[in-house]
Design a protein around this motif. Sequence first.
Motif, mmCIF file in Angstrom:
data_model
loop_
_atom_site.group_PDB
_atom_site.id
_atom_site.type_symbol
_atom_site.label_atom_id
_atom_site.label_comp_id
_atom_site.label_asym_id
_atom_site.label_seq_id
_atom_site.Cartn_x
_atom_site.Cartn_y
_atom_site.Cartn_z
ATOM 1 N N THR A 31 0.845 -1.208 0.000
ATOM 2 C CA THR A 31 0.000 0.000 0.000
ATOM 3 C C THR A 31 0.874 1.249 0.000
ATOM 4 O O THR A 31 0.938 1.973 -0.980
ATOM 5 C CB THR A 31 -0.942 -0.003 1.219
ATOM 6 O OG1 THR A 31 -0.160 -0.083 2.422
ATOM 7 C CG2 THR A 31 -1.923 -1.147 1.146
ATOM 8 N N ASP A 58 -4.100 8.333 18.557
ATOM 9 C CA ASP A 58 -4.345 7.732 17.240
ATOM 10 C C ASP A 58 -3.667 6.359 17.171
ATOM 11 O O ASP A 58 -2.452 6.263 17.038
ATOM 12 C CB ASP A 58 -3.795 8.683 16.165
ATOM 13 C CG ASP A 58 -4.359 8.374 14.789
ATOM 14 O OD1 ASP A 58 -5.064 7.358 14.649
ATOM 15 O OD2 ASP A 58 -4.091 9.146 13.859
ATOM 16 N N HIS A 63 1.129 -5.354 12.105
ATOM 17 C CA HIS A 63 1.370 -6.177 10.917
ATOM 18 C C HIS A 63 1.994 -7.502 11.347
ATOM 19 O O HIS A 63 2.931 -7.504 12.153
ATOM 20 C CB HIS A 63 2.331 -5.459 9.969
ATOM 21 C CG HIS A 63 1.817 -4.135 9.495
ATOM 22 N ND1 HIS A 63 1.618 -3.055 10.339
ATOM 23 C CD2 HIS A 63 1.445 -3.708 8.264
ATOM 24 C CE1 HIS A 63 1.148 -2.038 9.640
ATOM 25 N NE2 HIS A 63 1.035 -2.400 8.380
ATOM 26 N N SER A 177 -4.364 0.682 3.152
ATOM 27 C CA SER A 177 -5.274 -0.464 3.210
ATOM 28 C C SER A 177 -6.708 -0.061 3.548
ATOM 29 O O SER A 177 -6.951 0.946 4.200
ATOM 30 C CB SER A 177 -4.767 -1.447 4.280
ATOM 31 O OG SER A 177 -4.786 -0.834 5.560
HETATM 32 O O1 TXA Z 1 -1.893 0.486 4.308
HETATM 33 C C1 TXA Z 1 -1.815 0.765 5.504
HETATM 34 O O2 TXA Z 1 -2.743 0.531 6.298
HETATM 35 C C2 TXA Z 1 -0.516 1.421 5.984
HETATM 36 C C3 TXA Z 1 0.612 0.401 5.858
HETATM 37 C C4 TXA Z 1 1.898 0.906 6.409
HETATM 38 O O3 TXA Z 1 0.223 -0.789 6.445
HETATM 39 N N1 TXA Z 1 -0.662 1.870 7.338
HETATM 40 C C5 TXA Z 1 -1.423 2.935 7.668
HETATM 41 O O4 TXA Z 1 -1.345 3.251 9.025
HETATM 42 O O5 TXA Z 1 -2.085 3.571 6.875
HETATM 43 P P1 TXA Z 1 -1.841 4.648 9.593
HETATM 44 O O6 TXA Z 1 -1.487 4.621 11.023
HETATM 45 O O7 TXA Z 1 -1.275 5.732 8.796
HETATM 46 O O8 TXA Z 1 -3.376 4.563 9.460
HETATM 47 C C6 TXA Z 1 -4.079 3.590 10.201
HETATM 48 C C7 TXA Z 1 -5.387 4.106 10.661
HETATM 49 C C8 TXA Z 1 -5.212 5.261 11.633
HETATM 50 O O9 TXA Z 1 -5.890 6.372 11.138
HETATM 51 C C9 TXA Z 1 -5.830 4.758 12.931
HETATM 52 O O10 TXA Z 1 -6.595 5.736 13.566
HETATM 53 C C10 TXA Z 1 -6.690 3.595 12.479
HETATM 54 O O11 TXA Z 1 -6.009 3.050 11.380
HETATM 55 N N2 TXA Z 1 -6.761 2.591 13.536
HETATM 56 C C11 TXA Z 1 -5.743 1.889 14.087
HETATM 57 N N3 TXA Z 1 -6.186 1.096 15.088
HETATM 58 C C12 TXA Z 1 -7.522 1.275 15.162
HETATM 59 C C13 TXA Z 1 -8.541 0.749 15.995
HETATM 60 N N4 TXA Z 1 -8.282 -0.137 16.944
HETATM 61 N N5 TXA Z 1 -9.805 1.176 15.785
HETATM 62 C C14 TXA Z 1 -10.087 2.076 14.816
HETATM 63 N N6 TXA Z 1 -9.169 2.635 13.996
HETATM 64 C C15 TXA Z 1 -7.897 2.239 14.169
#
Ligand code: TXA
Length: 333
Positions: A31, A58, A63, A177
Amino acid sequence: MVGFLQNSPEDIATAANLLTSGAVVALPTETVYGLAAHAFDENAVRAVFTIKGRPLIDPLIIHVAHREQVERIAYTDNPILDTLAQAFWPGPLTVVLNKKSCVPDLVTAGRNTVAVRIPKHPLAHAILKACDIPIAAPSANPFGYVSPTLPEHVADSLGSKVQYIVDGGPCDNGIESTIIDLSQDHPTILRPGPITQQQLEDKTGITFNTINKQQTVAASRGEIAPGSLYKHYSPTAKLILLDDALMDASHSAKPDTAYVSLARTPRYPELASNCKHYWLSETPDNLAEIGRNTFSMLRKLDKAGIKTILFEKPPQQNLGVAINDRLRRAAAE
Ligand code: TXA
Ligand code: MG
């Protein structure tokens, strides 16, 4: 000085050892690039938040390499999960599940759920397999800025804050993703992505909830899952999404204005002659290529000192839904 690691058995072992010993390493995924750390090492996870300038409210995605590692961190007794895992893992699908107590609160921002995915990128997969630990990784960009789809994007915007970048070339999807919440009675798409609503519904035979703009604004105020922040992924340049109503105003474009069309043949030829013209794909219906190139285009135009970007929106279907989602957030005031 940032060190680049390559796709070799030695460098894969080095990246895995660095992660196991608590270092932060930028990794390619299919991604976007992620900023990776041992999910059970609180110092390492804290460093990820600090490097990104990300608020601790946040939560991060974990992974893993295999389905068995998902069981280690989350409750997985859900037939929908089985169906989706079979169809889309490894791949660009993140699921939110009830977490097990071994997952530090820091990773999940104190929630009782954890987001998890099994990436498909061969290099990410090899490193996850070699280190055999759950890896927390947000996108490897400063908080709120455009996600990186090339190793040099990570180096450009995080600089010496990150010591090691694994070079996996350009990311295949270029869009983060799809995130779905399976922790509630009915599944909800929290973030549209490369796995489309149609694909999810075709596989499971059920209709997924989606979240609307009102909820994303609420998320920005910290009221619901922050994964849906309304303003996000923004370039420094002012981003204006084109629709026909805007065309009159846009005709008076200045030299530091760029017009990004979906295809080489622009939808608005006058704009193409008045502005610096860039395109995302040879044809307007190649959504995979348009998605792959969207974030890198925004970064390229920022780097070129462009002040205003006029961006043609892809059709609101299939992958276009996710691309438009990112563009809307990137353009939000
Ligand atoms: O494609 C992707 O998902 C990439 C690659 C590196 O894997 N990762 C990514 O992570 O986009 P990030 O942190 O930029 O975005 C993940 C989102 C965040 O906005 C976060 O708030 C949400 O996922 N998230 C994480 N854990 C969560 C949870 N337990 N409940 C709801 N939202 C969650
Ligand atoms: Mg991100």
